[in-house]
Design a protein around this motif. Sequence first.
Motif, PDB file in Angstrom:
ATOM      1  N   GLU A 121      -8.704   5.051  -2.276  1.00  0.00           N
ATOM      2  CA  GLU A 121      -7.723   6.035  -1.788  1.00  0.00           C
ATOM      3  C   GLU A 121      -6.300   5.597  -2.124  1.00  0.00           C
ATOM      4  O   GLU A 121      -5.434   6.423  -2.417  1.00  0.00           O
ATOM      5  CB  GLU A 121      -7.867   6.218  -0.276  1.00  0.00           C
ATOM      6  CG  GLU A 121      -7.607   4.954   0.537  1.00  0.00           C
ATOM      7  CD  GLU A 121      -7.682   5.204   2.026  1.00  0.00           C
ATOM      8  OE1 GLU A 121      -6.910   6.049   2.528  1.00  0.00           O
ATOM      9  OE2 GLU A 121      -8.523   4.560   2.681  1.00  0.00           O
ATOM     10  N   TRP A 122      -6.064   4.264  -2.135  1.00  0.00           N
ATOM     11  CA  TRP A 122      -4.719   3.793  -2.456  1.00  0.00           C
ATOM     12  C   TRP A 122      -4.433   3.988  -3.945  1.00  0.00           C
ATOM     13  O   TRP A 122      -3.304   4.281  -4.335  1.00  0.00           O
ATOM     14  CB  TRP A 122      -4.580   2.314  -2.075  1.00  0.00           C
ATOM     15  CG  TRP A 122      -4.893   2.053  -0.642  1.00  0.00           C
ATOM     16  CD1 TRP A 122      -5.886   1.254  -0.149  1.00  0.00           C
ATOM     17  CD2 TRP A 122      -4.224   2.598   0.504  1.00  0.00           C
ATOM     18  NE1 TRP A 122      -5.879   1.273   1.217  1.00  0.00           N
ATOM     19  CE2 TRP A 122      -4.862   2.091   1.645  1.00  0.00           C
ATOM     20  CE3 TRP A 122      -3.153   3.482   0.665  1.00  0.00           C
ATOM     21  CZ2 TRP A 122      -4.470   2.421   2.937  1.00  0.00           C
ATOM     22  CZ3 TRP A 122      -2.756   3.816   1.954  1.00  0.00           C
ATOM     23  CH2 TRP A 122      -3.412   3.288   3.064  1.00  0.00           C
ATOM     24  N   ARG A 181       1.901  -3.085  -7.998  1.00  0.00           N
ATOM     25  CA  ARG A 181       0.499  -3.127  -7.575  1.00  0.00           C
ATOM     26  C   ARG A 181      -0.109  -4.474  -7.946  1.00  0.00           C
ATOM     27  O   ARG A 181      -0.146  -4.867  -9.112  1.00  0.00           O
ATOM     28  CB  ARG A 181      -0.284  -2.005  -8.259  1.00  0.00           C
ATOM     29  CG  ARG A 181      -1.707  -1.857  -7.733  1.00  0.00           C
ATOM     30  CD  ARG A 181      -2.437  -0.760  -8.466  1.00  0.00           C
ATOM     31  NE  ARG A 181      -2.751  -1.115  -9.839  1.00  0.00           N
ATOM     32  CZ  ARG A 181      -2.990  -0.219 -10.799  1.00  0.00           C
ATOM     33  NH1 ARG A 181      -2.882   1.066 -10.547  1.00  0.00           N
ATOM     34  NH2 ARG A 181      -3.297  -0.615 -12.024  1.00  0.00           N
ATOM     35  N   LEU A 216       0.826  -1.201   0.000  1.00  0.00           N
ATOM     36  CA  LEU A 216       0.000   0.000   0.000  1.00  0.00           C
ATOM     37  C   LEU A 216       0.863   1.255   0.000  1.00  0.00           C
ATOM     38  O   LEU A 216       1.806   1.361   0.788  1.00  0.00           O
ATOM     39  CB  LEU A 216      -0.914  -0.001   1.229  1.00  0.00           C
ATOM     40  CG  LEU A 216      -1.887  -1.182   1.331  1.00  0.00           C
ATOM     41  CD1 LEU A 216      -2.723  -1.076   2.591  1.00  0.00           C
ATOM     42  CD2 LEU A 216      -2.773  -1.247   0.102  1.00  0.00           C
ATOM     43  N   TRP A 253       5.625   1.509  -8.360  1.00  0.00           N
ATOM     44  CA  TRP A 253       4.668   0.857  -7.471  1.00  0.00           C
ATOM     45  C   TRP A 253       4.358  -0.523  -8.040  1.00  0.00           C
ATOM     46  O   TRP A 253       3.874  -0.637  -9.158  1.00  0.00           O
ATOM     47  CB  TRP A 253       3.392   1.686  -7.372  1.00  0.00           C
ATOM     48  CG  TRP A 253       2.340   1.107  -6.442  1.00  0.00           C
ATOM     49  CD1 TRP A 253       2.548   0.249  -5.412  1.00  0.00           C
ATOM     50  CD2 TRP A 253       0.930   1.356  -6.484  1.00  0.00           C
ATOM     51  NE1 TRP A 253       1.368  -0.059  -4.800  1.00  0.00           N
ATOM     52  CE2 TRP A 253       0.357   0.603  -5.435  1.00  0.00           C
ATOM     53  CE3 TRP A 253       0.113   2.131  -7.300  1.00  0.00           C
ATOM     54  CZ2 TRP A 253      -1.020   0.621  -5.185  1.00  0.00           C
ATOM     55  CZ3 TRP A 253      -1.241   2.151  -7.058  1.00  0.00           C
ATOM     56  CH2 TRP A 253      -1.795   1.409  -5.999  1.00  0.00           C
ATOM     57  N   TYR A 313       1.331   4.166   1.441  1.00  0.00           N
ATOM     58  CA  TYR A 313       0.953   5.002   2.583  1.00  0.00           C
ATOM     59  C   TYR A 313       1.403   6.450   2.367  1.00  0.00           C
ATOM     60  O   TYR A 313       2.302   6.721   1.559  1.00  0.00           O
ATOM     61  CB  TYR A 313       1.576   4.454   3.865  1.00  0.00           C
ATOM     62  CG  TYR A 313       1.004   3.133   4.315  1.00  0.00           C
ATOM     63  CD1 TYR A 313      -0.255   3.052   4.898  1.00  0.00           C
ATOM     64  CD2 TYR A 313       1.718   1.948   4.147  1.00  0.00           C
ATOM     65  CE1 TYR A 313      -0.785   1.837   5.312  1.00  0.00           C
ATOM     66  CE2 TYR A 313       1.201   0.727   4.554  1.00  0.00           C
ATOM     67  CZ  TYR A 313      -0.050   0.683   5.144  1.00  0.00           C
ATOM     68  OH  TYR A 313      -0.572  -0.520   5.536  1.00  0.00           O
ATOM     69  N   GLY A 359      -9.917   0.209  -1.811  1.00  0.00           N
ATOM     70  CA  GLY A 359      -8.648   0.711  -2.309  1.00  0.00           C
ATOM     71  C   GLY A 359      -8.706   1.941  -3.172  1.00  0.00           C
ATOM     72  O   GLY A 359      -7.707   2.277  -3.817  1.00  0.00           O
TER      73      GLY A 359
END
Length: 677
Positions: free
Chosen positions: A449-450, A438, A417, A436, A419, A447
């Motif tokens: 917001e992620w 993913r 994640l 990233w 953060y 998810g």
Amino acid sequence: MPVTVYDVAVLADFRQPGAASAALAAEVHAQAEAALSTVLVHVPAPQQPAGPLGFRHRISDLLRAGAATLARDDQPVAARLLVVRRPWTRPAALSVRAERTVLVADRPPAEPAVYEQARHCFGAEAAWAPAGPRAREQLLRVAPDARIDPDDWHEIIDVAHWWRDRDGFVGDEPVVGLRGPFPVDLGDLRVRWLGDTSPFPQWEAVPFGAELPDEFLRTVDFLVDFQQTFSRSALEAMAAGVPVIVGEHLRPFLAGAALHSPPDGVPALVREVYADPERYRAVVDRAREFAERHYGHRSHLVRLARYGIRPRINVPGPRRELVPAAPAGPRRILMAAEDDLSLLLAVARRLPAGLAAVVVTQSSEAPIAHREGFLTEYIPSREALGVPEPRWTRLLRDRLAHLVDLYAPEVVVVDGLPYEGIVRAVRDHPGVTWVWMRRAMWPRGAGAEWMAAGRAFEHVLEPGEFAALADDGPTVAERSRVHRVGPITGLDAGELLDAARARAELRLDDRPAALLRLAPEHPEAIERIAAHLRRHGFQLVLAESPVAATPMPSVAGARIVQPHPIGRFLRAFELTVSTAGYQAYHEHLASGVATVFVPDRRAALDDQVGRARYADAAGVALTVEDPASAELDQVLDAAVRPEVRAALRRRCAELTFGNGAAAAAAWLSGLTARVRG
């Protein structure tokens, strides 16, 4: 009259007992080896009884040998670095001037007023340096606004002083040294108890001070130390060539350098290792290397260098065989994972020559990466520290920034994640290429917001997902800037052991074998599955991570094994029952073993249920969504039938995906080449 400016001034009460004075003396000795000047500033702690100076012998020996100078009360002290070890105050009449100050805390004060008093005495720029993870947690809880060193100020040891190359064991039977509280008798083992009164009458009591620590260690074959933290006594035993037995809670920190057991398992472990001299010697060698690498003199000089204090002469490093010098240091790629390291390690192993991975994790799996030869950095999670989210965000950003500055990587890969602390580090370092990694299979609506945070990354690497058609996560539009590779597994097909060798190494007999690869937090489900398979004649193996925080529950008729990686042994089994996490799911399908998936619903951002359902619908595995339901018996009744398992194996053989780890490594290597121009 000119004032001498010392490299290091140490402010402490030099009457502190045992371990405290030993730790301090080791640091002063390391400084003397590096031709650094040290002055000792004695300040009696308020709780110590008044009386004449009674310095510990280690401190007196340093002064007599000229390794340090004792400051006089009537003269000012000047130093480039002031190291304060309790008390964290100083008398008003004491004149100490230093360019930088660090307050070392093995047991940080619980009263916030002490931190304000220290700020008044030593200035707002003075940094607190915790001695270890527990001390860091205490500092962050009690004094969240204090300036805290990002690295621990752990104890050090002179391994060469402690090491004894033994000819053999102490006697014809193993002799166990035991220190600290211990709840059970050790049967007929001979025990030397370090303390004034032993808890069991047959144990030999060795009063504190009756024997010097190195003398005591020469009389034992093992040291048992079940304290909550890694103690100096355990470190001294490692350096002296005595295997240490500690609790399972310390497994993540010792990287195979100690033996681990619950208290009631100690007698059997002692006799098992005592009967195997090669294993005994291997433990001794790993422990010595661990002590020298992580707690030797060089580790202290490295942290002094962070405060601007560098050796005036070269200090010899750990003794080892000479190897040809490399023409140049490798290029670095920083690879960070929140918990599960399996995907990152699979890619890191396949990076081309000249590109070295530095692994960063919040996980207890850090020792696995270290054992595989990767430089490894551990960042405690927010849960481990118990700190508020704003404090955790700053800590994560600062720690990542420190590692980027330290290793100067060309690319940083984040698996997990994104953060807020990570996103801030990304934005603070625009000159670094950030990727990233993913994973797919996020539950519907989870998810968002992620996903938004992930847009801070320049590149996105997405491991392939066999169940991609069942993915309710990000839309196609959101995936437009993603570089995709095939499903990533730790091993290629050719690296799996054949059935005969795998069964031999696991010591399986001729009966059909089943592997249970389940979450230990669900012992009822494990017991129910095991009982069902036992009734159908299966021998059972339970897979446990060698660094698991929660041990696998004991199940009647089943063996618990810790081979790493467990995927090498999959061909030994006629049937496996496994969670549907990314790594296990794709390993089992790629190996062709007949599998029943039991998804772990605790994985909030990993749709294991959707992944398992897709495998069931595709005919490559069976699925039990609720192991407490009657469905479990129905599915297992089908799975134990040879014709059902044969059909699952045939369907798996039709799969076409390979291992995407090599493709991911090649793509990352291409990014580094682009960075270098």
